[in-house]
Design an enzyme around this catalytic site. Sequence first.
Site, PDB file in Angstrom:
ATOM      1  N   GLU A  35      38.726  21.630  25.858  1.00  0.00           N
ATOM      2  CA  GLU A  35      37.605  21.658  24.914  1.00  0.00           C
ATOM      3  C   GLU A  35      36.666  20.454  25.076  1.00  0.00           C
ATOM      4  O   GLU A  35      35.446  20.617  25.096  1.00  0.00           O
ATOM      5  CB  GLU A  35      38.109  21.767  23.474  1.00  0.00           C
ATOM      6  CG  GLU A  35      38.831  23.088  23.172  1.00  0.00           C
ATOM      7  CD  GLU A  35      38.006  24.333  23.464  1.00  0.00           C
ATOM      8  OE1 GLU A  35      36.775  24.240  23.652  1.00  0.00           O
ATOM      9  OE2 GLU A  35      38.604  25.429  23.521  1.00  0.00           O
TER      10      GLU A  35
ATOM     11  N   MET B 129      35.130  33.029  21.820  1.00  0.00           N
ATOM     12  CA  MET B 129      36.410  32.863  22.520  1.00  0.00           C
ATOM     13  C   MET B 129      36.293  33.276  23.977  1.00  0.00           C
ATOM     14  O   MET B 129      35.768  34.339  24.300  1.00  0.00           O
ATOM     15  CB  MET B 129      37.467  33.707  21.796  1.00  0.00           C
ATOM     16  CG  MET B 129      38.840  33.613  22.414  1.00  0.00           C
ATOM     17  SD  MET B 129      39.465  31.900  22.391  1.00  0.00           S
ATOM     18  CE  MET B 129      40.467  31.913  23.860  1.00  0.00           C
ATOM     19  N   GLU B 130      36.837  32.422  24.837  1.00  0.00           N
ATOM     20  CA  GLU B 130      36.661  32.536  26.287  1.00  0.00           C
ATOM     21  C   GLU B 130      37.649  33.444  27.004  1.00  0.00           C
ATOM     22  O   GLU B 130      37.920  33.232  28.194  1.00  0.00           O
ATOM     23  CB  GLU B 130      36.747  31.124  26.885  1.00  0.00           C
ATOM     24  CG  GLU B 130      38.161  30.476  26.854  1.00  0.00           C
ATOM     25  CD  GLU B 130      38.417  29.552  25.664  1.00  0.00           C
ATOM     26  OE1 GLU B 130      37.720  29.692  24.645  1.00  0.00           O
ATOM     27  OE2 GLU B 130      39.313  28.703  25.765  1.00  0.00           O
ATOM     28  N   ASN B 131      38.204  34.468  26.364  1.00  0.00           N
ATOM     29  CA  ASN B 131      39.162  35.365  27.015  1.00  0.00           C
ATOM     30  C   ASN B 131      38.701  35.730  28.429  1.00  0.00           C
ATOM     31  O   ASN B 131      37.537  36.046  28.637  1.00  0.00           O
ATOM     32  CB  ASN B 131      39.302  36.655  26.214  1.00  0.00           C
ATOM     33  CG  ASN B 131      39.396  36.393  24.737  1.00  0.00           C
ATOM     34  OD1 ASN B 131      40.299  35.728  24.286  1.00  0.00           O
ATOM     35  ND2 ASN B 131      38.419  36.883  23.977  1.00  0.00           N
TER      36      ASN B 131
ATOM     37  N   GLU C 224      31.460  29.105  26.578  1.00  0.00           N
ATOM     38  CA  GLU C 224      32.524  30.081  26.845  1.00  0.00           C
ATOM     39  C   GLU C 224      32.553  30.441  28.330  1.00  0.00           C
ATOM     40  O   GLU C 224      33.621  30.594  28.917  1.00  0.00           O
ATOM     41  CB  GLU C 224      32.363  31.342  25.991  1.00  0.00           C
ATOM     42  CG  GLU C 224      32.256  31.103  24.487  1.00  0.00           C
ATOM     43  CD  GLU C 224      33.338  30.209  23.898  1.00  0.00           C
ATOM     44  OE1 GLU C 224      34.434  30.158  24.469  1.00  0.00           O
ATOM     45  OE2 GLU C 224      33.066  29.548  22.869  1.00  0.00           O
TER      46      GLU C 224
HETATM   47  N1  ARG Z   1      38.533  28.286  22.529  1.00  0.00           N
HETATM   48  C1  ARG Z   1      37.489  28.654  21.610  1.00  0.00           C
HETATM   49  C2  ARG Z   1      36.287  27.821  21.981  1.00  0.00           C
HETATM   50  O1  ARG Z   1      36.216  26.661  21.813  1.00  0.00           O
HETATM   51  C3  ARG Z   1      37.819  28.447  20.194  1.00  0.00           C
HETATM   52  C4  ARG Z   1      38.807  29.396  19.640  1.00  0.00           C
HETATM   53  C5  ARG Z   1      39.644  28.776  18.633  1.00  0.00           C
HETATM   54  N2  ARG Z   1      40.196  29.721  17.751  1.00  0.00           N
HETATM   55  C6  ARG Z   1      41.108  29.425  16.842  1.00  0.00           C
HETATM   56  N3  ARG Z   1      41.497  30.339  16.049  1.00  0.00           N
HETATM   57  N4  ARG Z   1      41.614  28.246  16.716  1.00  0.00           N
HETATM   58  O2  ARG Z   1      35.419  28.251  22.575  1.00  0.00           O
HETATM   59 ZN    ZN Z   2      35.868  25.866  23.786  1.00  0.00          ZN
END
Ligand code: ARG
Ligand code: ZN
Length: 843
Positions: free
Chosen positions: A307, A250-252, A285
């Site tokens: 995405e 996850m890209e936080n 990420e």
């Molecule tokens: N944004 C994240 C990624 O593609 C994926 C996280 C998705 N998490 C979720 N629980 N739907 O790198």
């Molecule tokens: Zn992503």
Amino acid sequence: QTIYLRDYTPFGWTVESVHLTFVLAPEATRVRSRLRFVPDPKAPAQEFFLQGEDLTPISFAIDGAPVTPEITPEGLRAKVPDGPFTFEAEVEIAPLHNTALEGLYMSRGMYCTQCEAEGFRKITFYPDRPDVMSVFTVRIEGGEPVKLSNGNPVGAGEGWAEWHDPWPKPAYLFALVAGDLVAQSDSFTTRSGREVALNLWVREGDLHKCAFGMEALKSSMDWDERVYGREYDLDVFNIVAVDDFNMGAMENKGLNIFNSSAVLASPETATDANFERIEGIIAHEYFHNWTGNRITCRDWFQLCLKEGLTVFRDAQFTSDMRSAEVKRIVDVIDLRARQFAEDQGPLAHPVRPESFQEINNFYTATVYEKGAEVIGMLKLLVGDDAYSRALDLYFARHDGQACTIEDWLRVFEEVTARDLSQFKLWYAQAGTPRLAVAEDWQDGTYTLTLRQTTPPTPGQPDKAPLVIPVALGLLSPDGHEVLPTTVLELTEAEQSFVFPGLAARPVPSLLRGFSAPVVLERESSREERVFLLAHDTDTFTRWEANRDLARACLLAMVTDGADPDAAWLDGLETVLRDASLDPAYRALMLGVPTQSDLAQALHDRGVTPDPEAIWAATERLRDARATRWAELLPQLADEARVEAPYRPDAAQSGRRSLGSAVLALTTRVDGGSAAEAQYDRADNMTLQLSALACLVQAGRGAEALARFRAQWQDDRLVMDKWFGLQIAASDPTETVAVTEALTRDPDFDWTNPNRFRAVFGALAGHHAGFHRADGAGYDLLADWLIRLDDKNPQTTARMCAAYQSWRRYDPDRQAKMRAALDRIAAKPGLSRDVTEMVTRLIA
Ligand code: ARG
Ligand code: ZN
């Protein structure tokens, strides 16, 4: 319950600032929030509503005066002043009991968060939507030695730490981590001179698995500067490895959180494939910092905006770091296995869905991988130069905004003066287009007629023609290229392309580089495919010719009991003997279509697939190849041998992938002695695991499995492999029994998503084993999905996709899969996630 794209309305306020204080305790964490709201004059008037779920309310105040909002299961409603105001709340949550792994939860004693898509509402009351962006300041209080959040550290003392993120962001990018962690640290200087501290935080015992991830991070930062002109924008970049995680990573903002399987690697514990995947995910990420964070999504229907683009960018990165040719083939294999399967079944949906009940169910191969394919087509159509000007404009114009696919396409329209309204259908229309091909040859003129159709998908009975870029080359009968790669633009339902002035009837090499995610329906002769296998100059279509031959051969073996196609095997042998070809490419040539792929191919031809017959034919082909190439195999094994110390780079990995394909064939003739020798001397996981798989397949695995377990007992990630491999390499008559036995193993911690997936992903992935005629595979999976749903709806819902192709089998199997789905549907208190999945599956 169903949310529609067309219903979008902006939130009525902007959030000027967010102050959060966390007082951590496993069963009673206090979260205090102070939010500054300012009415947004552009938004329609609305009542004040903040999302919030499973929160124990403690107190609320507006502009300092206590208030009592109305609290519902989804959030809170309050009467608020007409102008700007400050909203304060204190709530209590219990991270220890959060088994859904969404919001703030605990993983083996460590606090961590996952907020995308809608997890922040499980932390505190908030306008939890991506178009509300704000500046966060976070204070963490607790005894954990390491306490992290987004942005830059601004203060710390005994029992507390404070973080400030200057970049406005939506709540889904919020993150917090606290625990007893150590870091592998490094630094990166951006090209404008910002010194960035890099840390990869792990448990003490995992420190030796960080070096590769750190290198990948630095390569990614450098690549994004060079190729996209994108620099990092904070003083620190933190990555944390977490053992319990629903997805990959996850890209936080400034604090990426990774499933440990997606970041931790050492040569002894991770395979070449793991290393490559880790490199790609770290890049993915990191690249989100611009494509996702600085420019985010207006709403979750726009998920592919970040995405699709970020997958496209990470694929470009991997192509640059490794072999572009190999990467393309590997991606197409994956696209067909996961995305085409989705498109062909009841879960089909557009790259930009128009409705959902639970957005977590739309983190799919269609949104991610087909979303990336759409960008690849766009780039091919407008050209590299226009692509990079459009991207510059996108970053310049939309920095700091929450955007839509319309915004994205507009920058391309402006830069190229092209009308992309027809192209935009790729985002709206589900299903994989089929491309039929007709040819004509007269007086030196070759005419190619292409006809496109897209089959109906749920809710979309009629389809319009798409813009399909078809990369084409023409070869003369003596094997020379008479037309180098040319991109044809198919825009009509049917269209002809004329090539005059040719000396002889050419052989077309169609869909080079897999220029569009379509199914090519072309009944070309075996001779022509063998010719392309020998002469095509495009490495993708050359590989594709081989794959078509393999598939035709296997289908004939399944339906007519035919013998393996000798002309094909001869052609393939020439390729395998060509030492000038990359070993990785030759390894890919040794691959055969998956059994699920063959089942779909039979179904497409009106034949009901029989999983046992498909299994038997595949085995028969492998045996035939092993005997036929008994003398070639040792030679290839020599070429594949790596003498130098282990490195997970493209060159060495390619050799080892050829080596393991060869070992699998060799094991069929020597009964496993080569595999045993390799197992004994292996000093890296790639060799150890490929040897183990061969031994298990040969029915000689017991001792090696026991040794493997004794060696790796304390390494979770390696033990996941131990679990999965036994199922994947099992004989189909035993797959269910092996799976069952493993669920009784003391190390089967089914609440850990990696372990659950290792076991049940392997079961679902074993075509003949899962589809056992008596339905035992379907039932076993259903039992466990029913059990997992109470704890972790997200992972359960994702795994329901194992049943997505149920309608292509015989009535008996269909009935058994349907019964399994009905049983899941009938579970009392079934989650929203799984309810939506099962409803779509049986609709
Ligand atoms: N944004 C994240 C990624 O593609 C994926 C996280 C998705 N998490 C979720 N629980 N739907 O790198
Ligand atoms: Zn992503």
